[in-house]
Design a protein around this motif. Structure first.
Motif, PDB file in Angstrom:
ATOM      1  N   ALA A  41     -31.852 -24.185 -16.376  1.00  0.00           N
ATOM      2  CA  ALA A  41     -32.071 -24.872 -15.104  1.00  0.00           C
ATOM      3  C   ALA A  41     -30.877 -24.573 -14.210  1.00  0.00           C
ATOM      4  O   ALA A  41     -29.832 -24.124 -14.683  1.00  0.00           O
ATOM      5  N   GLY A  42     -31.022 -24.825 -12.919  1.00  0.00           N
ATOM      6  CA  GLY A  42     -29.892 -24.600 -12.007  1.00  0.00           C
ATOM      7  C   GLY A  42     -30.406 -24.227 -10.643  1.00  0.00           C
ATOM      8  O   GLY A  42     -31.613 -24.072 -10.439  1.00  0.00           O
ATOM      9  N   ALA A  43     -29.480 -24.080  -9.729  1.00  0.00           N
ATOM     10  CA  ALA A  43     -29.851 -23.823  -8.342  1.00  0.00           C
ATOM     11  C   ALA A  43     -30.024 -22.321  -8.123  1.00  0.00           C
ATOM     12  O   ALA A  43     -30.171 -21.549  -9.065  1.00  0.00           O
ATOM     13  N   GLY A  44     -29.999 -21.928  -6.861  1.00  0.00           N
ATOM     14  CA  GLY A  44     -30.146 -20.511  -6.529  1.00  0.00           C
ATOM     15  C   GLY A  44     -28.810 -19.912  -6.146  1.00  0.00           C
ATOM     16  O   GLY A  44     -27.814 -20.617  -5.991  1.00  0.00           O
ATOM     17  N   ILE A  45     -28.819 -18.603  -5.985  1.00  0.00           N
ATOM     18  CA  ILE A  45     -27.590 -17.925  -5.595  1.00  0.00           C
ATOM     19  C   ILE A  45     -27.951 -16.751  -4.688  1.00  0.00           C
ATOM     20  O   ILE A  45     -28.997 -16.110  -4.870  1.00  0.00           O
ATOM     21  N   CYS A  46     -27.082 -16.507  -3.712  1.00  0.00           N
ATOM     22  CA  CYS A  46     -27.314 -15.417  -2.763  1.00  0.00           C
ATOM     23  C   CYS A  46     -26.404 -14.250  -3.139  1.00  0.00           C
ATOM     24  O   CYS A  46     -25.184 -14.407  -3.224  1.00  0.00           O
ATOM     25  N   GLY A  94     -31.841 -13.299  -2.776  1.00  0.00           N
ATOM     26  CA  GLY A  94     -31.743 -14.659  -3.316  1.00  0.00           C
ATOM     27  C   GLY A  94     -32.403 -14.671  -4.682  1.00  0.00           C
ATOM     28  O   GLY A  94     -33.436 -14.024  -4.891  1.00  0.00           O
ATOM     29  N   ILE A  95     -31.797 -15.388  -5.614  1.00  0.00           N
ATOM     30  CA  ILE A  95     -32.349 -15.400  -6.983  1.00  0.00           C
ATOM     31  C   ILE A  95     -32.011 -16.735  -7.644  1.00  0.00           C
ATOM     32  O   ILE A  95     -31.012 -17.385  -7.278  1.00  0.00           O
ATOM     33  N   ARG A  96     -32.847 -17.151  -8.600  1.00  0.00           N
ATOM     34  CA  ARG A  96     -32.555 -18.379  -9.356  1.00  0.00           C
ATOM     35  C   ARG A  96     -31.445 -18.066 -10.353  1.00  0.00           C
ATOM     36  O   ARG A  96     -31.473 -17.028 -11.017  1.00  0.00           O
ATOM     37  N   ARG A  97     -30.478 -18.963 -10.464  1.00  0.00           N
ATOM     38  CA  ARG A  97     -29.330 -18.703 -11.351  1.00  0.00           C
ATOM     39  C   ARG A  97     -29.736 -18.423 -12.793  1.00  0.00           C
ATOM     40  O   ARG A  97     -29.187 -17.505 -13.414  1.00  0.00           O
ATOM     41  N   PRO A  98     -30.689 -19.172 -13.369  1.00  0.00           N
ATOM     42  CA  PRO A  98     -31.058 -18.854 -14.763  1.00  0.00           C
ATOM     43  C   PRO A  98     -31.619 -17.437 -14.896  1.00  0.00           C
ATOM     44  O   PRO A  98     -31.424 -16.783 -15.925  1.00  0.00           O
ATOM     45  N   GLU A  99     -32.287 -16.968 -13.867  1.00  0.00           N
ATOM     46  CA  GLU A  99     -32.817 -15.603 -13.896  1.00  0.00           C
ATOM     47  C   GLU A  99     -31.686 -14.575 -13.858  1.00  0.00           C
ATOM     48  O   GLU A  99     -31.704 -13.577 -14.575  1.00  0.00           O
ATOM     49  N   LEU A 100     -30.693 -14.824 -13.013  1.00  0.00           N
ATOM     50  CA  LEU A 100     -29.544 -13.901 -12.965  1.00  0.00           C
ATOM     51  C   LEU A 100     -28.837 -13.885 -14.325  1.00  0.00           C
ATOM     52  O   LEU A 100     -28.468 -12.814 -14.838  1.00  0.00           O
ATOM     53  N   ALA A 101     -28.694 -15.066 -14.925  1.00  0.00           N
ATOM     54  CA  ALA A 101     -28.041 -15.141 -16.249  1.00  0.00           C
ATOM     55  C   ALA A 101     -28.849 -14.350 -17.281  1.00  0.00           C
ATOM     56  O   ALA A 101     -28.275 -13.605 -18.096  1.00  0.00           O
ATOM     57  N   ARG A 102     -30.161 -14.489 -17.224  1.00  0.00           N
ATOM     58  CA  ARG A 102     -31.017 -13.744 -18.176  1.00  0.00           C
ATOM     59  C   ARG A 102     -30.827 -12.231 -18.002  1.00  0.00           C
ATOM     60  O   ARG A 102     -30.644 -11.501 -18.986  1.00  0.00           O
ATOM     61  N   GLN A 256     -33.337 -33.562 -10.541  1.00  0.00           N
ATOM     62  CA  GLN A 256     -33.725 -32.482  -9.625  1.00  0.00           C
ATOM     63  C   GLN A 256     -32.621 -32.168  -8.604  1.00  0.00           C
ATOM     64  O   GLN A 256     -32.733 -31.185  -7.874  1.00  0.00           O
ATOM     65  N   VAL A 257     -31.610 -33.019  -8.555  1.00  0.00           N
ATOM     66  CA  VAL A 257     -30.548 -32.848  -7.556  1.00  0.00           C
ATOM     67  C   VAL A 257     -29.245 -32.492  -8.270  1.00  0.00           C
ATOM     68  O   VAL A 257     -28.857 -33.163  -9.223  1.00  0.00           O
ATOM     69  N   ILE A 258     -28.618 -31.420  -7.808  1.00  0.00           N
ATOM     70  CA  ILE A 258     -27.332 -31.020  -8.389  1.00  0.00           C
ATOM     71  C   ILE A 258     -26.253 -31.372  -7.371  1.00  0.00           C
ATOM     72  O   ILE A 258     -26.258 -30.854  -6.247  1.00  0.00           O
ATOM     73  N   PHE A 259     -25.357 -32.262  -7.761  1.00  0.00           N
ATOM     74  CA  PHE A 259     -24.294 -32.698  -6.846  1.00  0.00           C
ATOM     75  C   PHE A 259     -22.950 -32.270  -7.421  1.00  0.00           C
ATOM     76  O   PHE A 259     -22.723 -32.397  -8.625  1.00  0.00           O
ATOM     77  N   ARG A 260     -22.070 -31.734  -6.570  1.00  0.00           N
ATOM     78  CA  ARG A 260     -20.708 -31.475  -7.065  1.00  0.00           C
ATOM     79  C   ARG A 260     -19.708 -31.373  -5.920  1.00  0.00           C
ATOM     80  O   ARG A 260     -20.015 -30.796  -4.869  1.00  0.00           O
ATOM     81  N   PRO A 261     -18.523 -31.962  -6.112  1.00  0.00           N
ATOM     82  CA  PRO A 261     -17.454 -31.764  -5.140  1.00  0.00           C
ATOM     83  C   PRO A 261     -16.979 -30.320  -5.217  1.00  0.00           C
ATOM     84  O   PRO A 261     -17.007 -29.722  -6.297  1.00  0.00           O
TER      85      PRO A 261
END
Ligand SMILES: Cc1cc2nc3c(=O)[nH]c(=O)nc-3n(C[C@H](O)[C@H](O)[C@H](O)COP(=O)(O)OP(=O)(O)OC[C@H]3O[C@@H](n4cnc5c(N)ncnc54)[C@H](O)[C@@H]3O)c2cc1C
Length: 369
Positions: A41-46, A94-102, A256-261
């Motif tokens: 799981a995780g957000a996206g990345i550009c 743009g890609i989903r982070r789990p996909e990039l990791a895979r 469903q929400v990822i929060f981080r400072p």
């Protein structure tokens, strides 16, 4: 350098890419991660133009484009979803982070690297040209080089380099969530309220997108994470854009929400001590405004392998790596931080200044590494 033994600590974007590039140089690569599984799981990345160029160089641009979605446009909307401006943007994916990791971990294994999950370094002793390592669980091994790629909160950096580069709060926190891709999100999209709130969207596949909202605060925000789904809806209540309202309607669970400072660091050069070298966020974690942290980690991995291939000794290679990477990374780190400060001080008043800095830094990113 063929046959030299390398331990990479961290199978994140930087560590996994280094596993690929170093294994392909004929090095004997062992790559470990403290987490027991690859993230699902995780957000996206550009992945910007320079990141795609580096991935193309190792044959991985194609799978990223197939799983993700290419785009080359930057769109500005008001909070009701009316399109105000469209600008050309550097060709990105743009890609989903789990996909990039895979994609990265699969390529690392296919390149001959051994990936091991659920393990960390317990102890490490430098003995001249080799480093003795004791793993969690008590196993021991010796390596010619240790690549520290365990992220911004790197424990090994602290241990080997001391406490001078501890991450600091950048004055913003980020809220992120995934959603089905609305048709208008075919590029990097920013939606602005009159009061200066900004929500960003970019595609992560033909079907999906990722939304982010940056919130400024003097001290790091502490939120009730079990209410993050309610808190994000409250913060974005002024946005009437159907794309945003539809996405928020689907947010029913805090998970469903990822929060981080946003915590940042830039370790001063040199990035190596003896046979231990820093790579990726462990060496440099910028704010996300330039969408370049992962791109810099990927470039680090490519350059480190080139330096090892072209040098007569590990020491010479590490000195070459420092001199090729530090000033480029510092320029991106400084630009990202300036954009972050502009948003904190006066987002509307600094809009044109920020756009100019962004374009100038995109151009610089396109220069060869
Ligand atoms: C909100 C946000 C948005 C971003 N957006 C973008 C973007 O669009 N484009 C972009 O290029 N960059 C972006 N970035 C930056 C990007 O996420 C990071 O730069 C990138 O993930 C760094 O990769 P890394 O491998 O160095 O570190 P990480 O991804 O943090 O990986 C570190 C790995 O080390 C492992 N680890 C940690 N401790 C240990 C230990 N003790 N032993 C063993 N393993 C350990 C972790 O489990 C992890 O797998 C963004 C960052 C943020 C915060």
């Amino acid at each position: 350098m063929k046959g030299k033994r390398v331990l990479i600590v961290g199978t994140g974007i930087g560590g996994a890419t280094a596993a690929i590039t170093l294994a392909r140089q004929g090095l004997n690569v062992h790559c470990i991660d403290i987490k027991p599984e690859r993230p699902t799981a995780g957000a996206g990345i550009c992945l910007l133009h320079n990141t795609m160029r580096a991935l193309e160089g190792i044959g991985l641009a194609k799978p990223c484009l197939e799983s993700g979605m290419p785009f080359a446009v930057f769109k500005e909307f008001d909070d009701a979803g009316h399109l105000l401006h469209t600008h050309p943007a550097p060709p990105s994916c743009g890609i989903r982070r789990p996909e990039l990791a895979r994609i990265l971990e699969t390529a690392a294994q296919e390149s001959g690297a051994v990936l091991e999950k659920g393990v960390t370094v317990q102890d490490l002793t430098e003995r001249g040209e080799r480093v003795d390592v004791e793993f969690s669980g008590g196993r021991q091994a010796s390596y010619d080089l240790i690549v520290v790629a365990d992220g911004v909160y790197s424990g090994l950096r602290k241990r080997v380099f001391g406490t001078g580069s501890e991450p600091r709060f950048a004055g913003q926190s980020v809220w992120r969530f995934n959603a089905p891709r609305p048709a208008e999100a075919d590029g990097f999209c920013l939606y602005r309220t009159a009061a200066g709130k900004v929500l960003g969207i970019f595609p992560t596949s033909q079907e999906s997108c990722y939304m982010f909202y940056l919130e400024s605060s003097r001290e790091p925000l502490r939120i009730a994470e079990d209410r993050s789904h309610v808190l994000i809806r409250e913060r974005l209540a002024e946005f009437d854009a159907p794309a945003i309202r539809d996405a928020l309607d689907r947010i029913t669970e805090p998970s469903q929400v990822i929060f981080r400072p946003l915590d940042i660091t830039l370790v001063p050069a040199p990035w190596h001590r003896g046979r231990v070298v820093l790579l990726g966020d462990a060496a440099h974690a910028p704010t996300p405004q330039m969408t370049s942290g992962a791109g810099m980690a990927v470039e680090d991995a490519v350059v480190l392998a080139e330096c090892l291939a072209s040098s007569n000794s590990v020491d010479e290679a590490l000195a070459g790596y420092d001199s090729r990477r530090f000033s480029r990374v510092k320029r991106i780190y400084d630009a990202s931080l300036q954009l972050c400060l502009n948003e904190q001080e006066d987002p509307a008043g600094n809009k044109d200044r920020s756009a100019a800095l962004l374009l100038e830094t995109y151009r610089y990113l396109g220069e060869s590494i």
